[in-house]
Design a protein around this motif. Sequence first.
Motif, short mmCIF file in Angstrom:
data_model
loop_
_atom_site.label_atom_id
_atom_site.label_comp_id
_atom_site.label_asym_id
_atom_site.label_seq_id
_atom_site.Cartn_x
_atom_site.Cartn_y
_atom_site.Cartn_z
N VAL A 10 48.96 -45.40 10.93
CA VAL A 10 48.30 -45.36 10.23
C VAL A 10 48.58 -45.71 8.49
CG1 VAL A 10 46.09 -44.53 9.24
CG2 VAL A 10 46.77 -43.98 11.40
N THR A 11 48.55 -46.83 8.05
CA THR A 11 48.53 -47.20 6.80
C THR A 11 47.64 -46.77 5.73
OG1 THR A 11 47.85 -49.40 6.42
CG2 THR A 11 50.05 -49.04 7.51
N GLY A 12 47.90 -46.26 4.75
CA GLY A 12 46.87 -45.62 3.68
C GLY A 12 46.45 -44.51 4.24
N GLY A 13 47.34 -43.78 4.91
CA GLY A 13 46.97 -42.63 5.99
C GLY A 13 46.88 -41.11 5.18
N ALA A 14 47.05 -41.19 3.97
CA ALA A 14 46.81 -39.93 3.31
C ALA A 14 45.42 -39.27 2.94
CB ALA A 14 47.85 -40.06 1.91
N SER A 15 44.48 -40.46 2.85
CA SER A 15 43.21 -40.17 2.47
C SER A 15 42.40 -41.47 2.74
CB SER A 15 43.21 -39.78 0.99
OG SER A 15 43.61 -41.08 0.21
N GLY A 16 40.88 -41.13 2.48
CA GLY A 16 40.12 -41.98 2.57
C GLY A 16 40.03 -42.50 4.23
N LEU A 17 39.69 -43.86 4.41
CA LEU A 17 39.65 -44.34 5.76
C LEU A 17 40.85 -44.15 6.43
CD1 LEU A 17 38.13 -47.75 4.84
CD2 LEU A 17 37.03 -45.74 5.28
N GLY A 18 42.00 -44.11 5.92
CA GLY A 18 43.16 -43.91 6.72
C GLY A 18 43.40 -42.39 7.04
N GLY A 19 43.02 -41.65 5.98
CA GLY A 19 43.18 -40.33 6.42
C GLY A 19 42.16 -39.71 7.37
N LEU A 37 51.96 -44.31 -0.15
CA LEU A 37 52.76 -44.08 -1.29
C LEU A 37 53.19 -42.70 -1.67
CD1 LEU A 37 51.10 -46.78 -3.53
CD2 LEU A 37 52.95 -47.14 -2.47
N PRO A 38 54.27 -42.47 -2.26
CA PRO A 38 54.67 -41.07 -2.47
C PRO A 38 53.77 -40.21 -3.03
CG PRO A 38 56.52 -42.81 -2.99
CD PRO A 38 55.26 -43.55 -2.54
N ALA A 39 53.03 -40.59 -4.12
CA ALA A 39 52.02 -39.80 -4.90
C ALA A 39 50.97 -39.23 -3.94
CB ALA A 39 51.43 -40.22 -6.10
N ALA A 40 50.60 -40.25 -3.09
CA ALA A 40 49.61 -39.92 -2.13
C ALA A 40 50.07 -38.99 -0.85
CB ALA A 40 49.00 -41.29 -1.50
N VAL A 41 51.17 -39.13 -0.66
CA VAL A 41 51.80 -38.42 0.45
C VAL A 41 52.11 -37.01 0.05
CG1 VAL A 41 54.05 -37.89 1.53
CG2 VAL A 41 52.83 -40.22 1.72
N ASP A 42 52.39 -36.72 -1.17
CA ASP A 42 52.44 -35.33 -1.75
C ASP A 42 51.36 -34.68 -1.85
OD1 ASP A 42 55.20 -36.03 -2.43
OD2 ASP A 42 55.09 -36.51 -4.28
N ASN A 43 50.29 -35.29 -2.05
CA ASN A 43 49.05 -34.72 -2.22
C ASN A 43 48.13 -34.75 -0.84
OD1 ASN A 43 49.05 -33.84 -5.01
ND2 ASN A 43 48.99 -36.12 -5.34
N ALA A 44 48.74 -35.08 0.18
CA ALA A 44 47.85 -35.06 1.54
C ALA A 44 47.92 -33.86 2.20
CB ALA A 44 48.70 -36.04 2.29
N PRO A 45 46.59 -33.59 2.91
CA PRO A 45 46.36 -32.42 3.68
C PRO A 45 47.54 -32.35 4.72
CG PRO A 45 44.98 -33.88 4.25
CD PRO A 45 45.82 -34.54 3.05
N LYS A 46 47.90 -31.05 5.07
CA LYS A 46 48.72 -30.80 6.14
C LYS A 46 47.97 -30.64 7.47
CE LYS A 46 52.07 -30.44 3.01
NZ LYS A 46 52.98 -31.56 2.92
N VAL A 47 48.19 -31.63 8.19
CA VAL A 47 47.54 -31.41 9.60
C VAL A 47 48.48 -31.69 10.76
CG1 VAL A 47 45.60 -32.83 10.88
CG2 VAL A 47 45.59 -32.68 8.46
N GLU A 48 47.92 -30.71 11.86
CA GLU A 48 48.82 -30.89 12.95
C GLU A 48 48.82 -32.04 13.60
OE1 GLU A 48 49.68 -28.21 17.01
OE2 GLU A 48 47.99 -27.65 15.64
#
Length: 252
Positions: A10-19, A37-48
């Motif tokens: 899933v691209t753009g997978g750290a938040s929004g539609l992709g998340g 992108l790295p900044a988005a990945v750093d702030n992404a929720p930890k999900v199993e």
Amino acid sequence: MQIDGTAAIVTGGASGLGGATAQALAAKGASVFALDLPAAVDNAPKVEGITYVATDVTDPEQVQAAVDEASGASAPLRFVVNCAGIGPSARILSKKGPHDLGLFRKVVEVNLIGSFTVVTLAAAAIAKTEPLEHGARGVIINTASVAAFDGQIGQAAYAASKGGIVGLTLPAARDLASSGIRVLTIAPGIIDTPMLATVSAEFRAALAEGVPFPKRLGKPEEFANLALSIIDQDYLNGEVIRLDGSLRMAPR
């Protein structure tokens, strides 16, 4: 197609539609590789079930590395959902002068060429998997926008890039049919993503009022649910599906 026991990108997978889509796929038992992108990945929720991979979709080498990681998982790579994109606004001619040509190029590079890069490299990996019933191997879902059809003032670059996604859908489905890969596109309307988090409640209400029915903003979870439904319906292919409450955008 069955999602449990597969791998998905899933691209753009750290938040929004992709998340939302990454989380929905993981909840169904997929090993999800969420590219952002790295900044988005750093702030992404930890999900199993979700592995975040810092990736710029405009860099083919980074995309190939991410595809290699996903296809090297213990589960076969079956699904790709392209949600990465940008949407800056600029008129072709404004008080500031002509549209920045570099900005137009950047929007097309991220939204259209970036999606095509992921489609191409991921399809090559999916095509190597063992075929299922009727030769099925996987599903690729791209994200367009209602702007592809109803582009507003200031959306020349965005609408052009999303129109390219719409135009890509059928030929991509035809190209990849022999590999057992379906290709579809979702064209969302006004979805309540982090991009709208900074606007006022009054502005959000005005946006919702413009939707014929239901009179509200769309939810990222609705996009994710539609993606899951597309995966589940094997006879859906080569189509663009609007998710917009029958909204038709006004010029501005």
